[in-house]
Write an enzyme that holds these catalytic residues in place. Structure first.
Site, PDB file in Angstrom:
ATOM      1  N   GLU A   1       0.834  -1.219   0.000  1.00 44.58           N
ATOM      2  CA  GLU A   1       0.000   0.000   0.000  1.00 44.58           C
ATOM      3  C   GLU A   1       0.867   1.268   0.000  1.00 44.58           C
ATOM      4  O   GLU A   1       0.604   2.243   0.702  1.00 44.58           O
ATOM      5  CB  GLU A   1      -0.976  -0.038   1.176  1.00 44.58           C
TER       6      GLU A   1
ATOM      7  N   GLU B   1      -5.640  -8.267   0.520  1.00 46.74           N
ATOM      8  CA  GLU B   1      -6.321  -8.002   1.790  1.00 46.74           C
ATOM      9  C   GLU B   1      -7.778  -7.688   1.485  1.00 46.74           C
ATOM     10  O   GLU B   1      -8.074  -6.781   0.712  1.00 46.74           O
ATOM     11  CB  GLU B   1      -5.672  -6.847   2.545  1.00 46.74           C
TER      12      GLU B   1
END
Length: 292
Positions: free
Chosen positions: A122, A226
């Protein structure tokens, strides 16, 4: 030092229905006996960690026929001992942290389960949650390549996942196909927040599709690294029925991996720590509509 693998007795859980390969980050062991789980996801810091415990995770995965996805976070999980981004950047560039990745990859090389390594995920997130995110793209790419190259000196048997959130501008951080085998995206649905901030709840497709489309440009397989969702019973049921079924228009999607744990960082614009764990993620219609 933290141990990486703890399996406690939680309710027996089952994967959402569908044929798409399913994985879990499941530190409390809710999916221990679910034969439909094909990927075991581990998170570990690269400082202050007891690496031999990784071998327990390999045994656990091997007994269940699961491959292993290892997310390596370049910090310590002890919040008041973390470095600044500047110290981390300098330490990677000058080789200070080579020993950390060598030690981790040395242990992973002893795994009998197939291993994919996901480092510093991320990275395009500008929220301030991670000390490795929102760097100058060239600096991040250089750091990512150094980590992969250092690990490749230990072993040639790993795959590597480059894992942005999926926001616009992700391409600036792409390290290139020589350093990436698969792209991992993050997809989380929080019904109360969506209603309060966006004006309406979102489906899995609403969130995933634009991220998938941005990732297609790299010509690589894609996974949801995720996944989590919290809301009313009906909201959770809709997500359950979307994440592994009727995905023919996403041919590059290879797997979805659920984050079966409570959030450890406040959700943007709130102080909430959503609990993504089954069955706690299903709040009941009234509670979800009230944003509780």
């Amino acid at each position: 030092m933290s141990s990486l693998f703890t399996c406690l007795a939680f309710p027996v859980l089952a994967a959402p229905p569908g044929e798409l390969p399913f994985g879990v980050y499941d530190p409390n062991g809710g999916f221990t006996n679910d034969t439909d789980v094909q990927i075991e996801h581990l998170f570990l810091p690269w400082e202050d960690v007891f690496l031999p415990s990784l071998l327990d995770a390999d045994s656990y995965a091997l007994e269940r026929g699961r491959s292993v996805l290892v997310t390596i976070e370049p910090w310590t999980w002890t919040a008041d001992e973390r470095n600044t981004p500047e110290i981390l950047i300098a330490g990677i560039a000058n080789g200070t942290y080579d020993i950390n990745i060598q030690a981790i990859c040395g242990v992973l090389n002893d795994f009998k389960s197939p291993v994919t390594i996901r480092w510093a995920q991320e990275m395009e997130d500008a929220s301030g949650q991670f000390i490795w995110a929102d760097w100058d793209p060239d600096i991040y790419i250089s750091a990512y390549k150094r980590v992969v190259s250092t690990c490749r000196e230990i072993s040639d048997k790993f795959d590597y996942m480059w894992s942005p959130l999926g926001h616009e501008g992700l391409a600036e951080y792409f390290p290139g196909p020589d350093y990436t085998d698969i792209i991992g995206l993050s997809v989380f649905g929080l019904q109360a927040w969506e209603i309060d901030v966006l004006g309406q709840e979102q489906s899995f497709r609403d969130i995933f599709e634009p991220r998938y489309q941005r990732a297609l440009q790299f010509g690589l397989p894609i996974a949801v690294a995720e996944l989590g969702y919290v809301g009313s019973d009906s909201y959770v049921a809709r997500w359950n029925n979307e994440v592994r079924q009727n995905l023919e228009d996403f041919p590059e999607l290879q797997a979805v991996i659920y984050f079966n744990q409570q959030e450890v960082y406040p959700w943007p614009e709130t102080d909430d720590l959503p609990d993504w764990q089954f069955p706690q993620n299903s709040l009941g219609t009234q509670a979800a509509s009230l944003g509780r």
